[in-house]
Design an enzyme around this catalytic site. Structure first.
Site, PDB file in Angstrom:
ATOM      1  N   ASP A  42       0.692  -1.753   0.126  1.00 24.27           N
ATOM      2  CA  ASP A  42       0.027  -0.041  -0.048  1.00 24.27           C
ATOM      3  C   ASP A  42       1.216   1.474  -0.379  1.00 24.27           C
ATOM      4  O   ASP A  42       2.405   0.872   0.644  1.00 24.27           O
ATOM      5  CB  ASP A  42      -1.098  -0.200   1.193  1.00 24.27           C
ATOM      6  CG  ASP A  42      -2.730  -1.056   1.370  1.00 24.27           C
ATOM      7  OD1 ASP A  42      -1.799  -1.372   0.487  1.00 24.27           O
ATOM      8  OD2 ASP A  42      -2.842  -1.295   2.693  1.00 24.27           O
ATOM      9  N   LYS A  64      -3.806   3.233  -2.562  1.00 27.89           N
ATOM     10  CA  LYS A  64      -4.684   3.654  -2.900  1.00 27.89           C
ATOM     11  C   LYS A  64      -3.992   5.678  -1.737  1.00 27.89           C
ATOM     12  O   LYS A  64      -4.440   5.052  -0.930  1.00 27.89           O
ATOM     13  CB  LYS A  64      -5.636   3.056  -2.534  1.00 27.89           C
ATOM     14  CG  LYS A  64      -5.858   1.676  -3.637  1.00 27.89           C
ATOM     15  CD  LYS A  64      -7.926   1.747  -3.071  1.00 27.89           C
ATOM     16  CE  LYS A  64      -7.832   0.719  -2.068  1.00 27.89           C
ATOM     17  NZ  LYS A  64      -7.200  -0.286  -2.006  1.00 27.89           N
ATOM     18  N   GLY A  95      -1.059  -1.513   5.916  1.00 35.11           N
ATOM     19  CA  GLY A  95       0.007  -0.404   6.343  1.00 35.11           C
ATOM     20  C   GLY A  95      -1.239  -0.592   7.747  1.00 35.11           C
ATOM     21  O   GLY A  95      -2.396  -0.666   7.470  1.00 35.11           O
ATOM     22  N   GLY A  96      -0.937  -0.185   8.790  1.00 37.33           N
ATOM     23  CA  GLY A  96      -1.259  -0.545  10.572  1.00 37.33           C
ATOM     24  C   GLY A  96      -1.915  -2.238  10.535  1.00 37.33           C
ATOM     25  O   GLY A  96      -0.516  -3.078  10.925  1.00 37.33           O
ATOM     26  N   ASP A  97      -2.508  -1.905  10.234  1.00 32.74           N
ATOM     27  CA  ASP A  97      -3.337  -3.370  11.241  1.00 32.74           C
ATOM     28  C   ASP A  97      -4.294  -4.290   9.710  1.00 32.74           C
ATOM     29  O   ASP A  97      -5.436  -3.234   9.342  1.00 32.74           O
ATOM     30  CB  ASP A  97      -4.142  -3.786  12.403  1.00 32.74           C
ATOM     31  CG  ASP A  97      -4.681  -4.826  12.780  1.00 32.74           C
ATOM     32  OD1 ASP A  97      -3.839  -6.069  13.337  1.00 32.74           O
ATOM     33  OD2 ASP A  97      -5.230  -5.388  11.484  1.00 32.74           O
ATOM     34  N   ILE A 100      -7.762  -3.347  10.067  1.00 32.90           N
ATOM     35  CA  ILE A 100      -8.927  -2.069  10.749  1.00 32.90           C
ATOM     36  C   ILE A 100      -8.455  -1.364   9.559  1.00 32.90           C
ATOM     37  O   ILE A 100      -7.495  -0.310   8.744  1.00 32.90           O
ATOM     38  CB  ILE A 100      -7.852  -1.456  11.925  1.00 32.90           C
ATOM     39  CG1 ILE A 100      -7.813  -2.248  13.099  1.00 32.90           C
ATOM     40  CG2 ILE A 100      -8.486  -0.141  11.873  1.00 32.90           C
ATOM     41  CD1 ILE A 100      -7.136  -2.032  13.830  1.00 32.90           C
ATOM     42  N   MET A 178      -7.864   8.935   8.150  1.00 29.57           N
ATOM     43  CA  MET A 178      -8.166   9.675   7.211  1.00 29.57           C
ATOM     44  C   MET A 178      -9.616  10.329   7.098  1.00 29.57           C
ATOM     45  O   MET A 178     -10.012  10.648   6.108  1.00 29.57           O
ATOM     46  CB  MET A 178      -8.780   8.615   5.883  1.00 29.57           C
ATOM     47  CG  MET A 178      -7.376   7.421   5.811  1.00 29.57           C
ATOM     48  SD  MET A 178      -8.128   6.043   4.719  1.00 29.57           S
ATOM     49  CE  MET A 178      -8.804   4.759   5.752  1.00 29.57           C
TER      50      MET A 178
END
Length: 260
Positions: A42, A64, A95-97, A100, A178
Protein backbone atom coordinates in the site's frame (compact mmCIF):
# COMPACT_ATOMS: atom_id res chain seq x y z
CA UNK A 1 12.81 -23.90 9.48
CA UNK A 2 14.05 -22.07 6.40
CA UNK A 3 12.61 -18.57 5.77
CA UNK A 4 10.68 -19.70 2.68
CA UNK A 5 9.01 -22.45 4.70
CA UNK A 6 6.92 -19.77 6.41
CA UNK A 7 4.85 -19.30 3.26
CA UNK A 8 3.78 -22.21 1.12
CA UNK A 9 3.89 -21.78 -2.66
CA UNK A 10 0.52 -20.43 -3.76
CA UNK A 11 -0.28 -19.02 -0.32
CA UNK A 12 -1.10 -15.38 0.49
CA UNK A 13 -0.26 -13.61 3.75
CA UNK A 14 -1.95 -10.31 4.58
CA UNK A 15 0.72 -8.64 6.68
CA UNK A 16 0.33 -5.60 8.94
CA UNK A 17 3.14 -3.17 8.13
CA UNK A 18 2.42 -1.00 11.16
CA UNK A 19 2.35 2.81 11.11
CA UNK A 20 5.60 3.22 9.15
CA UNK A 21 8.58 2.75 11.43
CA UNK A 22 10.16 -0.62 10.56
CA UNK A 23 11.09 -1.10 14.22
CA UNK A 24 7.36 -1.35 14.97
CA UNK A 25 6.93 -4.41 12.77
CA UNK A 26 6.22 -7.68 14.51
CA UNK A 27 8.97 -10.27 14.34
CA UNK A 28 6.64 -12.48 12.33
CA UNK A 29 5.99 -9.72 9.78
CA UNK A 30 9.72 -9.29 9.28
CA UNK A 31 10.16 -13.02 8.68
CA UNK A 32 7.26 -13.15 6.24
CA UNK A 33 8.65 -10.26 4.20
CA UNK A 34 11.92 -12.19 4.00
CA UNK A 35 10.13 -15.31 2.78
CA UNK A 36 8.11 -13.72 -0.04
CA UNK A 37 8.56 -14.18 -3.77
CA UNK A 38 6.36 -11.17 -4.48
CA UNK A 39 5.17 -8.27 -2.28
CA UNK A 40 2.12 -6.13 -2.97
CA UNK A 41 2.21 -2.96 -0.87
CA UNK A 42 0.00 0.00 0.00
CA UNK A 43 0.91 3.67 -0.32
CA UNK A 44 1.07 4.05 3.47
CA UNK A 45 3.69 1.35 3.99
CA UNK A 46 6.78 3.12 5.33
CA UNK A 47 9.91 3.34 3.16
CA UNK A 48 11.96 1.64 5.88
CA UNK A 49 9.63 -1.35 5.69
CA UNK A 50 9.98 -1.53 1.92
CA UNK A 51 13.75 -1.47 2.31
CA UNK A 52 13.47 -4.82 4.07
CA UNK A 53 12.31 -6.53 0.88
CA UNK A 54 15.23 -8.53 -0.52
CA UNK A 55 16.77 -7.83 -3.90
CA UNK A 56 15.22 -9.96 -6.59
CA UNK A 57 11.81 -10.08 -4.89
CA UNK A 58 9.12 -8.61 -7.11
CA UNK A 59 7.48 -5.47 -5.71
CA UNK A 60 4.08 -4.27 -6.84
CA UNK A 61 2.61 -0.96 -5.67
CA UNK A 62 -1.15 -1.16 -5.25
CA UNK A 63 -1.43 1.98 -3.14
CA UNK A 64 -4.59 4.02 -2.83
CA UNK A 65 -4.39 7.62 -1.65
CA UNK A 66 -7.27 10.04 -1.13
CA UNK A 67 -7.90 12.31 -4.10
CA UNK A 68 -5.68 10.36 -6.50
CA UNK A 69 -6.39 7.95 -9.28
CA UNK A 70 -5.46 4.56 -7.90
CA UNK A 71 -5.78 0.86 -8.62
CA UNK A 72 -9.31 -0.45 -8.10
CA UNK A 73 -9.86 -3.00 -5.36
CA UNK A 74 -11.11 -5.58 -7.86
CA UNK A 75 -7.82 -5.27 -9.75
CA UNK A 76 -5.84 -5.76 -6.54
CA UNK A 77 -7.88 -8.86 -5.76
CA UNK A 78 -7.12 -10.29 -9.20
CA UNK A 79 -3.40 -9.54 -8.93
CA UNK A 80 -3.14 -11.41 -5.62
CA UNK A 81 -5.06 -14.34 -7.06
CA UNK A 82 -2.95 -14.50 -10.21
CA UNK A 83 0.31 -14.49 -8.24
CA UNK A 84 -0.91 -17.26 -5.96
CA UNK A 85 -2.22 -19.35 -8.87
CA UNK A 86 1.25 -19.57 -10.43
CA UNK A 87 2.70 -20.80 -7.13
CA UNK A 88 4.33 -17.67 -5.79
CA UNK A 89 4.75 -17.01 -2.09
CA UNK A 90 2.68 -13.84 -1.75
CA UNK A 91 2.87 -11.11 0.89
CA UNK A 92 0.30 -8.36 0.84
CA UNK A 93 1.64 -5.49 2.98
CA UNK A 94 -1.02 -3.25 4.49
CA UNK A 95 -0.35 -0.13 6.54
CA UNK A 96 -1.20 -0.50 10.22
CA UNK A 97 -3.26 -3.62 10.91
CA UNK A 98 -4.90 -5.48 7.99
CA UNK A 99 -8.18 -5.84 9.89
CA UNK A 100 -8.62 -2.14 10.71
CA UNK A 101 -9.80 -0.23 7.63
CA UNK A 102 -7.54 -2.39 5.48
CA UNK A 103 -10.26 -3.82 3.21
CA UNK A 104 -8.81 -7.22 3.96
CA UNK A 105 -12.24 -8.91 3.91
CA UNK A 106 -12.66 -8.24 0.18
CA UNK A 107 -9.28 -9.73 -0.64
CA UNK A 108 -9.83 -12.74 1.61
CA UNK A 109 -13.25 -13.43 0.09
CA UNK A 110 -11.85 -13.29 -3.43
CA UNK A 111 -8.99 -15.65 -2.61
CA UNK A 112 -11.27 -18.05 -0.75
CA UNK A 113 -13.71 -18.17 -3.67
CA UNK A 114 -10.88 -19.61 -5.80
CA UNK A 115 -9.62 -22.00 -3.16
CA UNK A 116 -6.45 -20.03 -2.39
CA UNK A 117 -5.22 -20.27 1.19
CA UNK A 118 -4.61 -17.00 3.01
CA UNK A 119 -3.46 -16.04 6.48
CA UNK A 120 -3.18 -12.79 8.46
CA UNK A 121 -0.28 -11.32 10.41
CA UNK A 122 -1.58 -8.45 12.59
CA UNK A 123 0.21 -5.13 12.93
CA UNK A 124 0.27 -2.07 15.16
CA UNK A 125 -2.54 0.25 14.16
CA UNK A 126 -1.85 3.98 13.82
CA UNK A 127 -4.08 4.97 16.73
CA UNK A 128 -1.97 2.93 19.14
CA UNK A 129 1.27 4.34 17.76
CA UNK A 130 -0.05 7.92 17.93
CA UNK A 131 -1.11 7.51 21.55
CA UNK A 132 2.32 6.13 22.40
CA UNK A 133 4.05 9.07 20.72
CA UNK A 134 1.81 11.55 22.51
CA UNK A 135 2.19 10.04 25.96
CA UNK A 136 -1.57 9.49 26.11
CA UNK A 137 -3.81 6.56 26.98
CA UNK A 138 -6.71 5.81 24.64
CA UNK A 139 -8.61 4.27 27.54
CA UNK A 140 -8.10 6.04 30.85
CA UNK A 141 -9.71 4.91 34.08
CA UNK A 142 -12.44 7.30 35.14
CA UNK A 143 -12.18 9.29 31.90
CA UNK A 144 -12.49 7.03 28.86
CA UNK A 145 -14.32 3.75 29.29
CA UNK A 146 -14.16 2.83 25.62
CA UNK A 147 -12.50 3.42 22.27
CA UNK A 148 -14.28 3.89 18.93
CA UNK A 149 -12.44 3.80 15.61
CA UNK A 150 -14.05 5.23 12.49
CA UNK A 151 -12.98 6.26 9.02
CA UNK A 152 -13.83 9.43 7.14
CA UNK A 153 -12.59 8.06 3.81
CA UNK A 154 -15.38 8.04 1.22
CA UNK A 155 -15.86 7.44 -2.44
CA UNK A 156 -16.05 10.62 -4.52
CA UNK A 157 -19.37 12.38 -4.09
CA UNK A 158 -20.52 10.35 -1.08
CA UNK A 159 -21.72 12.26 2.01
CA UNK A 160 -20.06 11.66 5.37
CA UNK A 161 -22.90 9.80 7.09
CA UNK A 162 -21.76 8.53 10.47
CA UNK A 163 -23.77 7.96 13.64
CA UNK A 164 -22.82 11.33 15.09
CA UNK A 165 -24.96 10.95 18.22
CA UNK A 166 -23.19 7.73 19.13
CA UNK A 167 -19.76 9.17 18.33
CA UNK A 168 -20.46 12.33 20.34
CA UNK A 169 -21.24 10.55 23.59
CA UNK A 170 -18.83 11.52 26.37
CA UNK A 171 -16.81 9.00 28.32
CA UNK A 172 -14.83 7.55 25.43
CA UNK A 173 -12.05 8.22 22.95
CA UNK A 174 -12.75 8.60 19.24
CA UNK A 175 -10.12 7.82 16.62
CA UNK A 176 -10.87 8.89 13.05
CA UNK A 177 -8.68 7.57 10.29
CA UNK A 178 -8.24 9.50 7.02
CA UNK A 179 -10.01 12.47 8.57
CA UNK A 180 -7.90 15.40 7.34
CA UNK A 181 -10.12 16.54 4.47
CA UNK A 182 -13.32 16.19 6.48
CA UNK A 183 -11.99 17.64 9.76
CA UNK A 184 -14.24 20.72 9.70
CA UNK A 185 -17.34 18.67 9.02
CA UNK A 186 -16.37 16.15 11.69
CA UNK A 187 -16.01 18.88 14.32
CA UNK A 188 -19.27 20.60 13.38
CA UNK A 189 -21.20 17.33 13.36
CA UNK A 190 -19.86 16.16 16.72
CA UNK A 191 -20.58 19.52 18.36
CA UNK A 192 -24.08 19.61 16.85
CA UNK A 193 -24.66 16.11 18.27
CA UNK A 194 -23.71 17.28 21.76
CA UNK A 195 -19.94 16.89 22.11
CA UNK A 196 -18.37 19.69 24.12
CA UNK A 197 -16.51 22.15 21.83
CA UNK A 198 -13.73 22.21 24.46
CA UNK A 199 -13.07 18.48 24.06
CA UNK A 200 -9.31 17.87 23.63
CA UNK A 201 -8.08 16.66 20.26
CA UNK A 202 -4.74 15.38 19.10
CA UNK A 203 -3.98 15.44 15.38
CA UNK A 204 -1.28 12.91 14.54
CA UNK A 205 0.60 13.39 11.25
CA UNK A 206 3.07 10.94 9.69
CA UNK A 207 2.90 8.79 12.80
CA UNK A 208 6.17 7.02 13.73
CA UNK A 209 8.03 8.46 10.71
CA UNK A 210 10.87 11.02 10.90
CA UNK A 211 8.47 13.84 9.99
CA UNK A 212 5.94 12.94 12.70
CA UNK A 213 3.96 15.85 14.19
CA UNK A 214 1.43 15.81 17.02
CA UNK A 215 -0.84 18.84 17.17
CA UNK A 216 -3.00 19.37 20.25
CA UNK A 217 -6.02 21.62 20.49
CA UNK A 218 -9.77 21.70 21.04
CA UNK A 219 -12.56 20.19 18.99
CA UNK A 220 -13.89 23.63 18.06
CA UNK A 221 -10.54 24.48 16.45
CA UNK A 222 -10.09 21.22 14.54
CA UNK A 223 -10.47 22.75 11.07
CA UNK A 224 -7.92 25.43 11.98
CA UNK A 225 -5.42 22.79 13.12
CA UNK A 226 -5.51 21.24 9.65
CA UNK A 227 -4.20 24.34 7.90
CA UNK A 228 -0.54 23.43 8.31
CA UNK A 229 -0.98 19.84 7.15
CA UNK A 230 -0.22 18.89 3.56
CA UNK A 231 -2.62 16.88 1.44
CA UNK A 232 0.18 14.32 1.15
CA UNK A 233 0.51 13.72 4.90
CA UNK A 234 -1.34 10.73 6.43
CA UNK A 235 -3.37 12.14 9.31
CA UNK A 236 -5.23 10.58 12.24
CA UNK A 237 -7.63 12.42 14.55
CA UNK A 238 -7.86 11.44 18.23
CA UNK A 239 -10.71 13.09 20.10
CA UNK A 240 -11.56 12.85 23.79
CA UNK A 241 -10.55 13.86 27.28
CA UNK A 242 -8.06 11.00 27.57
CA UNK A 243 -5.85 12.28 24.74
CA UNK A 244 -5.18 15.54 26.56
CA UNK A 245 -2.59 13.48 28.40
CA UNK A 246 0.05 15.27 30.40
CA UNK A 247 1.95 17.47 27.92
CA UNK A 248 5.04 17.74 30.12
CA UNK A 249 5.35 13.95 30.28
CA UNK A 250 4.61 13.64 26.56
CA UNK A 251 7.40 16.07 25.75
CA UNK A 252 9.84 14.02 27.83
CA UNK A 253 8.64 10.79 26.18
CA UNK A 254 8.65 11.89 22.55
CA UNK A 255 10.15 15.27 21.73
CA UNK A 256 8.33 17.96 19.75
CA UNK A 257 4.70 18.72 20.48
CA UNK A 258 2.69 21.53 18.97
CA UNK A 259 0.03 23.19 21.12
CA UNK A 260 -2.84 25.13 19.57
Amino acid sequence: MQPNDLIAPGEVWLVGAGPGDPDLLTRKAEKLIGAADIVFYDALVGPGVLDMIAEGVERVSVGKRSGRHSKAQDSINDLLLAAAKVGKRVVRLKGGDPSIFGRSAEEMAHLASEGVRFRICPGITTASAAAASGGASLTLRGVARGLTLATAHLKAGEPLTLDWEALARPGGTLGIYMGRAAAGEIARSLIAAGRDPETPVMVAVNVSLPGERLIRGKLSALAFLMQTISDEDPTLLLIGEAVAGTPALADVAMGAMIEA
